[in-house]
Scaffold this motif. Structure first.
Motif, PDB file in Angstrom:
ATOM      1  N   ILE A 422      56.929  29.837  20.325  1.00  0.00           N
ATOM      2  CA  ILE A 422      57.296  31.130  19.741  1.00  0.00           C
ATOM      3  C   ILE A 422      58.697  31.095  19.151  1.00  0.00           C
ATOM      4  N   ASP A 423      59.641  30.439  19.840  1.00  0.00           N
ATOM      5  CA  ASP A 423      61.031  30.458  19.368  1.00  0.00           C
ATOM      6  C   ASP A 423      61.331  29.388  18.324  1.00  0.00           C
ATOM      7  N   GLY A 424      60.299  28.654  17.888  1.00  0.00           N
ATOM      8  CA  GLY A 424      60.478  27.687  16.814  1.00  0.00           C
ATOM      9  C   GLY A 424      60.897  26.307  17.271  1.00  0.00           C
ATOM     10  N   PHE A 449      49.383  36.628  19.965  1.00  0.00           N
ATOM     11  CA  PHE A 449      49.729  37.426  18.783  1.00  0.00           C
ATOM     12  C   PHE A 449      50.799  36.716  17.954  1.00  0.00           C
ATOM     13  N   PHE A 450      51.828  36.223  18.619  1.00  0.00           N
ATOM     14  CA  PHE A 450      52.916  35.565  17.888  1.00  0.00           C
ATOM     15  C   PHE A 450      52.450  34.250  17.266  1.00  0.00           C
ATOM     16  N   PHE A 451      51.587  33.516  17.960  1.00  0.00           N
ATOM     17  CA  PHE A 451      51.031  32.289  17.387  1.00  0.00           C
ATOM     18  C   PHE A 451      50.278  32.613  16.098  1.00  0.00           C
ATOM     19  N   ARG A 452      49.463  33.678  16.133  1.00  0.00           N
ATOM     20  CA  ARG A 452      48.691  34.071  14.952  1.00  0.00           C
ATOM     21  C   ARG A 452      49.610  34.505  13.814  1.00  0.00           C
ATOM     22  N   GLY A 453      50.673  35.232  14.166  1.00  0.00           N
ATOM     23  CA  GLY A 453      51.605  35.672  13.137  1.00  0.00           C
ATOM     24  C   GLY A 453      52.340  34.517  12.497  1.00  0.00           C
ATOM     25  N   LEU A 454      52.798  33.562  13.328  1.00  0.00           N
ATOM     26  CA  LEU A 454      53.505  32.393  12.793  1.00  0.00           C
ATOM     27  C   LEU A 454      52.588  31.531  11.927  1.00  0.00           C
ATOM     28  N   ALA A 455      51.294  31.538  12.243  1.00  0.00           N
ATOM     29  CA  ALA A 455      50.317  30.770  11.455  1.00  0.00           C
ATOM     30  C   ALA A 455      49.830  31.541  10.227  1.00  0.00           C
ATOM     31  N   ASN A 456      50.386  32.760  10.021  1.00  0.00           N
ATOM     32  CA  ASN A 456      50.040  33.572   8.855  1.00  0.00           C
ATOM     33  C   ASN A 456      48.549  33.898   8.824  1.00  0.00           C
ATOM     34  N   ASP A 457      47.998  34.220   9.986  1.00  0.00           N
ATOM     35  CA  ASP A 457      46.559  34.480  10.111  1.00  0.00           C
ATOM     36  C   ASP A 457      46.264  35.949   9.781  1.00  0.00           C
TER      37      ASP A 457
END
Length: 532
Positions: A422-424, A449-457
Motif C-alpha cells: 500500500i505504501d509503495g 480496496f487500496f490494491f484495486r485502486g493502485l492497479a487502476n481497476d
C-alpha cells in the motif's frame, strides 16, 4: 464540544507519530492533517447525542517473546475525537497526579503547550531502566542491601473498570462535553463491556496513568521508595517493614479499589542491588550503555522528536552503520533472552542509515517480523528508498511470509506486510493475489480496496458503487479513497451517492478533500505524512 486548540494539537500529534504505536498509519488521516481548520470546526459543533463511534479493530499482538495482548485501532475520526477530547481534560488530570519530581510515577507525564509532543521527553523505557540502575540512591550507602519487590499488574489495560474511568474524569473536574465523549468512545471500543481501555493509543496511555494515581499516593504515603512505569512496580522495603506486608497492602488496594490484580508469575522478592544490576544488564543486552545512549540520541535526532538542541557531532559521526547493526544481530544466537525494546531500537536506527541489506534482514532475522512487525517493515520501507533495492526478490519473500505460519496467523503482522504494498515499498500486481483471502479481516478488506485502486481497476469500483450500503464504517473511507482512480466526473457522482451513507461527523469535510485530491492516490499512500 471540543476546543479548536486541542483538536489542532491532536491532529499534529497523530500526524507526526501515527494514530497508534502499533498499526500502520490510516491513509485517510491525511484529510485531517490537510484540513485541520475544517476538522476543528466539525469538532466544535459535534453533537454528543448524534455522534456514534465505530467499533475498533481488535487483534492479538505479541507483548513479549511468550506473551500476547489485545490491541485496538480506532477509525481516524474516532481517534482524533478521542485524543482531542482527552487533551481538553489533560491539564486537570495531570494536576491531580502525584508529583513527577521524584520519578515515582515515571512514564507519560503530560506536557502542556502547543507542541505535537503530548508527553514530556526523556521518560521512555530505557530512561526508566537508567533511573532504576541507581535505585538505591546516593543518600544511604547501605540502601542497596535492602530487600525489594518487583511486580506488575496482570492485563492492566484490559482490566480497568469503566466506573473508575468515570470517577477519575469527574474527580479531576474535567469539562463535561469532552468527558462524555471519552466515555462514549471507550464504551463502544470495548463492545459495551464494563472494563478495558483501547490499547495502543496516546489517549489511553494518558488516561491509564491517571487511574493508578491513588495507588501511587498510597505507596508514597507509606514512606516507601518506589518507581512505576505503566504497570511495572519496583519497591524498596524500608527498615523495620516487612516486604510481605507491603505486597499485601498493594494487592488489597488494587483488588478492592481498582478491580486489578498483581501478576503472580512476575512478582519476586529481590534486593535493591539486584534491581540495579538487572536494569544495567537489560540496558546492555546487545550494546554497551554508551552505545545504547548514542543510538537513542541518534534515533531522537533523526526522528526530530525532541525540540532541544543536541550534539551535532553525534549525527555527523555516528558510531553506528547498517553493517555494524546487522553484524551485531548475526552474533546473537538465541534472541529470546534479550528484551524486545533493544531490537526495536536497532530497527529504528537502521531506518536512517545507508546500505540497508533488505534480503539479509529477511533471510537471517525473519523471526523479528513476528514480534516487532512495525519496526521491521518500516526498515524495509527505508531500504526501498535506497539504491539497488531488490524489489522483486523482496516482494516474492514477503508474499511467501504472508502465507507462512506464524506470520500468517496474526492479523497484526499481516497488516504490516500488506502495508508494504500500500505504501509503495513493493509494487502491486493483482495477478499475484488471485488466491489470497482478502475477507479474513477488516485489515485485509481495506488493503484490497487500496490494491484495486493502485492497479487502476475501474470496473471493480463501478460495480462497488451499488454495494456501498453493505460496507462497514471501516470499509467506506478506504473504498472511497481508493476509488479516485475513476475519471473525475464519475468520481464526483460516486462521492455524491456515498456521502449520505457516511456516519462520521467529518463526512462533508472528507468528501470535499477526496474531490480535491483526485488522481493523487499513489502519492497519498506513499508520501510521508507531513504536519505543518
Amino acid at each position: 464540544m471540543i476546543s479548536a486548540e486541542s483538536t489542532a494539537r491532536a491532529i499534529r500529534h497523530l500526524g507526526t507519530f501515527g494514530d497508534t504505536d502499533l498499526f500502520p498509519r490510516l491513509p485517510e488521516m491525511r484529510c485531517f492533517i490537510e484540513r485541520p481548520e475544517a476538522i476543528a470546526a466539525d469538532c466544535q459543533s459535534l453533537n454528543l447525542g448524534q455522534y456514534v463511534p465505530a467499533s475498533a479493530i481488535e487483534t492479538l499482538t505479541p507483548k513479549s517473546w511468550l506473551g500476547f495482548r489485545i490491541a485496538h485501532q480506532l477509525t481516524a475520526s474516532d481517534n482524533v475525537i478521542y485524543l482531542a477530547a482527552l487533551l481538553d481534560c489533560a491539564p486537570m488530570l495531570e494536576a491531580a497526579r502525584i508529583s513527577k519530581e521524584s520519578n515515582e510515577a515515571f512514564a507519560y507525564r503530560y506536557a502542556e503547550g502547543e507542541s505535537f509532543r503530548i508527553f514530556e521527553p526523556g521518560r521512555g523505557y530505557h530512561q526508566w531502566l537508567a533511573h532504576l540502575s541507581e535505585f538505591g540512591g546516593p543518600e544511604n550507602p547501605f540502601a542497596e542491601d535492602r530487600p525489594a519487590i518487583v511486580t506488575d499488574i496482570s492485563d492492566f489495560y484490559q482490566r480497568i473498570y469503566f466506573h473508575r474511568i468515570e470517577n477519575v474524569l469527574e474527580d479531576a473536574a474535567c469539562p463535561v462535553g469532552p468527558r462524555e465523549l471519552v466515555k462514549k468512545i471507550i464504551k463502544t471500543t470495548r463492545a459495551r463491556q464494563s472494563y478495558g481501555l483501547p490499547v495502543g493509543s496516546t489517549a489511553s496511555r494518558l488516561l491509564a496513568e491517571c487511574l493508578l494515581n491513588d495507588t501511587d499516593m498510597m505507596l508514597a504515603n507509606m514512606g516507601i521508595r518506589f518507581s512505576r512505569y505503566v504497570d511495572d512496580f519496583r519497591i524498596a522495603v524500608p527498615p523495620g517493614k516487612e516486604a510481605h506486608s507491603i505486597l499485601c497492602r498493594l494487592a488489597e488496594h488494587l483488588m478492592v479499589t481498582e478491580g486489578l490484580s498483581l501478576n503472580v508469575t512476575k512478582t519476586k522478592l529481590v534486593s535493591v542491588k539486584e534491581i540495579e544490576r538487572t536494569s544495567r544488564t537489560r540496558l546492555q543486552d546487545v550494546f554497551t550503555h554508551t552505545e545504547m545512549e548514542k543510538m537513542q540520541a541518534f534515533i531522537t535526532l533523526s526522528y526530530g522528536e525532541d525540540e532541544e538542541p543536541k550534539d551535532e557531532d553525534l549525527i555527523n559521526n555516528p558510531f553506528v552503520s547498517a553493517d555494524f547493526l546487522m553484524d551485531r544481530l548475526d552474533e546473537i544466537g538465541d534472541k529470546k533472552g534479550i528484551d524486545l525494546s533493544v531490537f526495536k531500537a536497532v530497527l529504528r536506527t537502521l531506518r536512517f542509515l545507508p546500505g540497508i541489506d533488505a534480503m539479509r534482514l529477511l533471510e537471517r532475522h525473519a523471526e523479528l517480523l513476528y514480534y516487532v512487525p512495525r519496526e521491521y517493515c518500516l526498515a524495509l520501507s527505508a531500504a526501498a528508498k535506497q539504491d539497488n533495492f531488490p524489489a522483486d526478490t523482496v516482494k516474492t519473500r514477503v508474499i511467501e511470509l504472508l502465507g507462512m505460519s506464524p506470520y500468517a496467523d496474526l492479523a497484526f503482522v499481516r497488516s504490516w506486510l500488506l502495508n508494504l504494498f500500500i505504501d509503495g515499498t513493493l509494487p502491486v500486481k493483482l495477478a499475484e493475489w488471485q488466491h489470497f483471502d482478502f475477507n479474513r479481516s477488516v485489515i485485509e478488506r481495506r488493503s484490497h480496496f487500496f490494491f484495486r485502486g493502485l492497479a487502476n481497476d475501474r470496473p471493480y469500483f463501478r460495480a462497488l458503487k451499488t454495494q456501498l450500503g453493505s460496507l462497514s464504517e471501516w470499509d467506506k473511507p478506504a473504498a472511497l479513497m481508493a476509488a479516485m482512480c475513476l475519471p473525475l466526473d464519475e468520481y464526483k457522482n460516486w462521492l455524491a451517492v456515498a456521502q449520505p451513507q457516511l456516519s462520521t461527523p467529518f463526512a462533508a469535510t472528507y468528501v470535499s478533500w477526496l474531490k480535491a485530491s483526485h488522481g493523487k492516490l499513489r502519492e497519498l499512500l506513499s508520501d510521508p505524512h507531513e504536519v505543518s
